[in-house]
Motif scaffolding. Structure first.
Motif, short mmCIF file in Angstrom:
data_model
loop_
_atom_site.label_atom_id
_atom_site.label_comp_id
_atom_site.label_asym_id
_atom_site.label_seq_id
_atom_site.Cartn_x
_atom_site.Cartn_y
_atom_site.Cartn_z
N ILE A 130 -14.38 -4.54 -2.20
CA ILE A 130 -13.49 -5.49 -1.55
C ILE A 130 -12.30 -4.79 -0.91
N VAL A 131 -11.73 -3.79 -1.61
CA VAL A 131 -10.54 -3.11 -1.09
C VAL A 131 -10.86 -1.71 -0.55
N ASP A 132 -12.16 -1.41 -0.41
CA ASP A 132 -12.62 -0.19 0.26
C ASP A 132 -12.12 1.08 -0.43
N ILE A 133 -12.40 1.19 -1.75
CA ILE A 133 -12.01 2.40 -2.47
C ILE A 133 -13.18 2.99 -3.26
N GLU A 134 -14.40 2.65 -2.88
CA GLU A 134 -15.56 3.16 -3.64
C GLU A 134 -15.52 4.68 -3.78
N ALA A 173 7.11 0.90 0.15
CA ALA A 173 7.21 2.36 0.04
C ALA A 173 6.28 3.09 1.01
N LEU A 174 5.58 2.35 1.85
CA LEU A 174 4.58 2.97 2.74
C LEU A 174 5.16 3.22 4.12
N ASP A 175 4.52 4.15 4.86
CA ASP A 175 4.97 4.40 6.23
C ASP A 175 4.52 3.24 7.12
N ALA A 176 5.08 3.21 8.34
CA ALA A 176 4.89 2.05 9.22
C ALA A 176 3.43 1.79 9.53
N ALA A 177 2.66 2.85 9.81
CA ALA A 177 1.25 2.68 10.17
C ALA A 177 0.45 2.10 9.00
N MET A 178 0.71 2.62 7.79
CA MET A 178 -0.02 2.12 6.62
C MET A 178 0.40 0.70 6.27
N ARG A 179 1.67 0.38 6.47
CA ARG A 179 2.14 -0.99 6.23
C ARG A 179 1.39 -1.97 7.13
N LEU A 180 1.23 -1.60 8.39
CA LEU A 180 0.55 -2.47 9.34
C LEU A 180 -0.89 -2.70 8.93
N THR A 181 -1.56 -1.62 8.51
CA THR A 181 -2.96 -1.72 8.10
C THR A 181 -3.11 -2.60 6.86
N LEU A 182 -2.31 -2.33 5.84
CA LEU A 182 -2.46 -3.08 4.58
C LEU A 182 -1.97 -4.52 4.72
N ARG A 183 -1.03 -4.74 5.63
CA ARG A 183 -0.57 -6.11 5.90
C ARG A 183 -1.75 -6.98 6.33
N SER A 184 -2.52 -6.47 7.28
CA SER A 184 -3.69 -7.20 7.76
C SER A 184 -4.74 -7.35 6.67
N GLU A 185 -4.94 -6.29 5.89
CA GLU A 185 -5.96 -6.33 4.85
C GLU A 185 -5.60 -7.32 3.75
N LEU A 186 -4.33 -7.43 3.41
CA LEU A 186 -3.92 -8.39 2.37
C LEU A 186 -4.16 -9.82 2.82
N VAL A 187 -3.87 -10.11 4.08
CA VAL A 187 -4.12 -11.45 4.60
C VAL A 187 -5.61 -11.77 4.55
N ASN A 188 -6.43 -10.83 4.99
CA ASN A 188 -7.89 -11.03 4.96
C ASN A 188 -8.39 -11.18 3.53
N LEU A 189 -7.82 -10.39 2.62
CA LEU A 189 -8.22 -10.45 1.22
C LEU A 189 -7.90 -11.82 0.62
N GLN A 190 -6.72 -12.34 0.92
CA GLN A 190 -6.33 -13.65 0.39
C GLN A 190 -7.26 -14.75 0.87
N LYS A 191 -7.64 -14.69 2.14
CA LYS A 191 -8.56 -15.70 2.68
C LYS A 191 -9.94 -15.56 2.05
N ARG A 192 -10.36 -14.32 1.85
CA ARG A 192 -11.69 -14.08 1.28
C ARG A 192 -11.77 -14.55 -0.18
N LEU A 193 -10.72 -14.26 -0.95
CA LEU A 193 -10.73 -14.63 -2.37
C LEU A 193 -10.40 -16.11 -2.59
N LYS A 194 -9.83 -16.75 -1.54
CA LYS A 194 -9.43 -18.16 -1.66
C LYS A 194 -8.53 -18.38 -2.87
N THR A 195 -7.51 -17.54 -2.97
CA THR A 195 -6.61 -17.61 -4.11
C THR A 195 -5.19 -17.85 -3.63
N THR A 196 -4.31 -18.14 -4.58
CA THR A 196 -2.90 -18.37 -4.28
C THR A 196 -2.15 -17.05 -4.36
#
Length: 214
Positions: A130-134, A173-196
């Motif tokens: 789910i979070v791409d760390i295999e 604590a992340l640099d700007a590029a990583m913040r942008l990437t994880l920002r998008s991933e967190l939104v997608n993750l929340q929608k996928r998990l259908k959680t609060t």
């Protein structure tokens, strides 16, 4: 797997948190009433010192309100411990055990539930995908970048199947590029998990691009 189930509405009723006595008395949280709906991505936005993290800690059970109540659905959880509330938190610091691999860190969230070895492996593989760390599961935190450590911390939270996710400036604590990437991933993750999710930030752009409500 039904992550985040059951998801409950989170409600704060006239919550106040006071620190100090006499002339030193300060209301860190002052009579807050707030409904956070099922499956909602709620943002708590404001400058340092305005009470965002204190409010989040009260929802989590890490701090007890001076007055008011916290409810999950119809259940009053104001006096319950964090474990009894079945919530998961992700902080600005990833808070991983430095001597354990990513896999072992994720497993630590399952120690209380004692599932079978096969179930443990299945769930770790699933959250890692789910979070791409295999590819990172057998590495130590010192071998990971800041963004990778936050992914592991997120997997550690997801695997518990919590009622709600509480995130306290997890990208700060992340640099700007990583913040942008994880920002998008967190939104997608929340929608996928259908959680609060309740997400604390002082960054207005982050708030505007991520939340259902601020």
């Amino acid at each position: 797997m039904a992550y985040g189930a059951p998801v409950a509405q989170v409600r704060l009723e006239h919550v106040t948190k006071t620190f100090g006595e006499g002339d030193e008395r300060v209301n860190a949280v002052d009579d807050v009433t707030l409904d956070i709906e099922d499956h909602e991505f709620m943002i708590l936005l404001g400058p340092s010192g305005c009470g965002k993290s204190t409010t989040l800690n009260i929802i989590a059970g890490l701090a007890e309100p001076t007055a008011g109540r916290v409810l999950f659905g119809e259940e009053d959880v104001t006096r319950l411990s964090p474990h009894q509330r079945n919530i998961a938190m992700v902080f600005q610091s990833s808070l991983l055990y430095p001597h354990l691999t990513a896999r072992q860190n994720i497993f630590m969230s399952l120690k209380r539930s004692e599932p079978s070895r096969a179930e443990i492996e299945r769930r770790i593989r699933e959250v890692a995908a789910i979070v791409d760390i295999e590819r990172l599961l057998d590495k130590l935190p010192s071998q990971l970048s800041g963004g990778e450590r936050q992914r592991v911390a997120t997997a550690k939270a997801i695997i518990r199947q919590p009622t709600a996710f509480l995130l306290d400036e997890p990208l700060g604590a992340l640099d700007a590029a990583m913040r942008l990437t994880l920002r998008s991933e967190l939104v997608n993750l929340q929608k996928r998990l259908k959680t609060t999710m309740v997400f604390v930030t002082h960054d207005q752009t982050e708030a505007m691009t991520m939340g259902d409500r601020i």
